[in-house]
Scaffold this motif. Structure first.
Motif, PDB file in Angstrom:
ATOM      1  N   ARG A  48      21.937   9.937  -0.971  1.00 26.56           N
ATOM      2  CA  ARG A  48      22.649  10.070   0.296  1.00 26.56           C
ATOM      3  C   ARG A  48      23.446  11.362   0.326  1.00 26.56           C
ATOM      4  O   ARG A  48      23.934  11.826  -0.687  1.00 26.56           O
ATOM      5  N   ASN A  70      22.630   3.462   3.036  1.00 24.67           N
ATOM      6  CA  ASN A  70      22.308   4.555   3.947  1.00 24.67           C
ATOM      7  C   ASN A  70      22.371   4.085   5.402  1.00 24.67           C
ATOM      8  O   ASN A  70      22.901   4.794   6.267  1.00 24.67           O
ATOM      9  N   ASP A  73      25.967   3.711   6.427  1.00 27.08           N
ATOM     10  CA  ASP A  73      26.545   5.035   6.689  1.00 27.08           C
ATOM     11  C   ASP A  73      26.179   5.514   8.086  1.00 27.08           C
ATOM     12  O   ASP A  73      27.016   6.090   8.797  1.00 27.08           O
TER      13      ASP A  73
END
Length: 76
Positions: A48, A70, A73
């Protein structure tokens, strides 16, 4: 170095570059992470970008996580 480091390639449609690492073509940020941490990655491992810049290969901006990390995020 605190700023982003551009991989210096045209990149794909999302901006990710690629390198050959250990005889395999890898996305640039994955290859840099493996080299910096002297490790190999499982296909499920996601590298990431803390900076949210797919062109960046600054090792200080890269961290390992899961696909779910991910996705979380992206939501935040």
């Amino acid at each position: 170095m605190d700023g982003c480091i551009d991989h210096g390639q045209q990149g794909d449609r999302q901006g990710y570059g690629s390198f050959r690492h250990l005889g395999v073509t890898q996305r640039a940020h994955r290859a840099v992470y493996m080299r910096e941490h002297s490790c190999s990655l499982d296909a499920r491992d996601v590298i990431r970008h803390r900076c949210d810049n797919p062109r960046c290969v600054n090792p200080n901006h890269l961290e390992i996580g899961s696909h779910q990390d991910n996705m979380d995020d992206m939501v935040t």
